[in-house]
Design a protein around this motif. Sequence first.
Motif, PDB file in Angstrom:
ATOM      1  N   TYR A  66       0.829  -1.205   0.000  1.00 44.74           N
ATOM      2  CA  TYR A  66       0.000   0.000   0.000  1.00 44.74           C
ATOM      3  C   TYR A  66       0.866   1.259   0.000  1.00 44.74           C
ATOM      4  O   TYR A  66       0.575   2.236  -0.703  1.00 44.74           O
ATOM      5  CB  TYR A  66      -0.947   0.017   1.207  1.00 44.74           C
ATOM      6  CG  TYR A  66      -2.269  -0.635   0.939  1.00 44.74           C
ATOM      7  CD1 TYR A  66      -3.357   0.093   0.477  1.00 44.74           C
ATOM      8  CD2 TYR A  66      -2.436  -2.006   1.115  1.00 44.74           C
ATOM      9  CE1 TYR A  66      -4.582  -0.516   0.210  1.00 44.74           C
ATOM     10  CE2 TYR A  66      -3.651  -2.624   0.862  1.00 44.74           C
ATOM     11  CZ  TYR A  66      -4.717  -1.880   0.405  1.00 44.74           C
ATOM     12  OH  TYR A  66      -5.919  -2.469   0.141  1.00 44.74           O
ATOM     13  N   LEU A  93       2.215   1.784  -3.467  1.00 43.86           N
ATOM     14  CA  LEU A  93       1.199   2.257  -4.404  1.00 43.86           C
ATOM     15  C   LEU A  93       0.870   3.729  -4.170  1.00 43.86           C
ATOM     16  O   LEU A  93       0.602   4.471  -5.127  1.00 43.86           O
ATOM     17  CB  LEU A  93      -0.065   1.410  -4.280  1.00 43.86           C
ATOM     18  CG  LEU A  93       0.066  -0.060  -4.703  1.00 43.86           C
ATOM     19  CD1 LEU A  93      -1.250  -0.788  -4.492  1.00 43.86           C
ATOM     20  CD2 LEU A  93       0.510  -0.172  -6.147  1.00 43.86           C
ATOM     21  N   LEU A 153      -8.815  -0.066  -5.014  1.00 43.88           N
ATOM     22  CA  LEU A 153      -8.213  -1.342  -5.401  1.00 43.88           C
ATOM     23  C   LEU A 153      -9.202  -2.492  -5.324  1.00 43.88           C
ATOM     24  O   LEU A 153      -9.079  -3.468  -6.071  1.00 43.88           O
ATOM     25  CB  LEU A 153      -6.993  -1.626  -4.515  1.00 43.88           C
ATOM     26  CG  LEU A 153      -5.832  -0.640  -4.644  1.00 43.88           C
ATOM     27  CD1 LEU A 153      -4.664  -1.068  -3.777  1.00 43.88           C
ATOM     28  CD2 LEU A 153      -5.381  -0.490  -6.095  1.00 43.88           C
ATOM     29  N   SER A 204       3.097   0.393 -13.837  1.00 47.16           N
ATOM     30  CA  SER A 204       3.897   1.012 -12.786  1.00 47.16           C
ATOM     31  C   SER A 204       5.029   0.077 -12.378  1.00 47.16           C
ATOM     32  O   SER A 204       4.835  -1.137 -12.283  1.00 47.16           O
ATOM     33  CB  SER A 204       3.034   1.321 -11.555  1.00 47.16           C
ATOM     34  OG  SER A 204       1.934   2.132 -11.899  1.00 47.16           O
ATOM     35  N   LEU A 220       7.192  -1.359  -9.598  1.00 46.68           N
ATOM     36  CA  LEU A 220       7.133  -1.522  -8.140  1.00 46.68           C
ATOM     37  C   LEU A 220       8.491  -1.833  -7.541  1.00 46.68           C
ATOM     38  O   LEU A 220       8.758  -1.487  -6.387  1.00 46.68           O
ATOM     39  CB  LEU A 220       6.143  -2.634  -7.780  1.00 46.68           C
ATOM     40  CG  LEU A 220       4.682  -2.402  -8.187  1.00 46.68           C
ATOM     41  CD1 LEU A 220       3.836  -3.587  -7.740  1.00 46.68           C
ATOM     42  CD2 LEU A 220       4.147  -1.109  -7.592  1.00 46.68           C
TER      43      LEU A 220
END
Length: 225
Positions: free
Chosen positions: A5, A8, A26, A54, A56
């Motif tokens: 989290y 993100l 989400l 994206s 990560l």
Amino acid sequence: MQTMYEKLMTLTVFKGIGAEQLSSILEKTHLEFASHDAGGYIKESGEDCREVTSVLSGEIETETSIAGGRSLMVCRYGAGKVFGLEYLFGMDNKYGSSLRAVTRTGTMSFSKQQYMQMLSGNSICMINFLNYLSFKSQRITQYVDAICSDEFSRRLAAIVTLKSDRDCGEIRIENIRGISDSTCQAHTYEEELKKYEDAGILHMEGDTLIIPSRNDFLTFCPEPC
């Protein structure tokens, strides 16, 4: 170590969104997670863009053809980088650069349809997207004249600004002569580059120009207009 989290919430698309809001988003969004081996291509230039991707974990490089294909610009990015936003809508929906994993890289993606639902249901996501697109278009307007400058350093600064983002790390331009030969020059590009090399802002390896820090380079460069 950051939780998923927390990772993100650092992404451009989720900037300013709280944990509870993100959790709600989400729950309604189908996310695709993938791992990419070092050296493998995540996206190819000219490929249709159908999702937002994206980074990560790991590092990736974008490879962009410039100066009519005479030169190649390679930009490095780390975790938190988001790709695809500028290609989702409009007349041209093809990636303008290839994305290659430098190290083993983890990515998360969601489709254009999922992103549209996200935008319609959350005003912060919508503002983030509009701000991103506005910044891109305003930057082009600011730097377009410098692209055709006879002063090589101004032209190079414009290319670096337009073809890379603020979170970019090292930049390499292979066959730097392709940029200098693209318009008439009043003097050679070697003369202009020497002051940058002397200042430690960039260096040459054969015919490849290497900029270790995008920010340092643009701070040292003349104004674009």
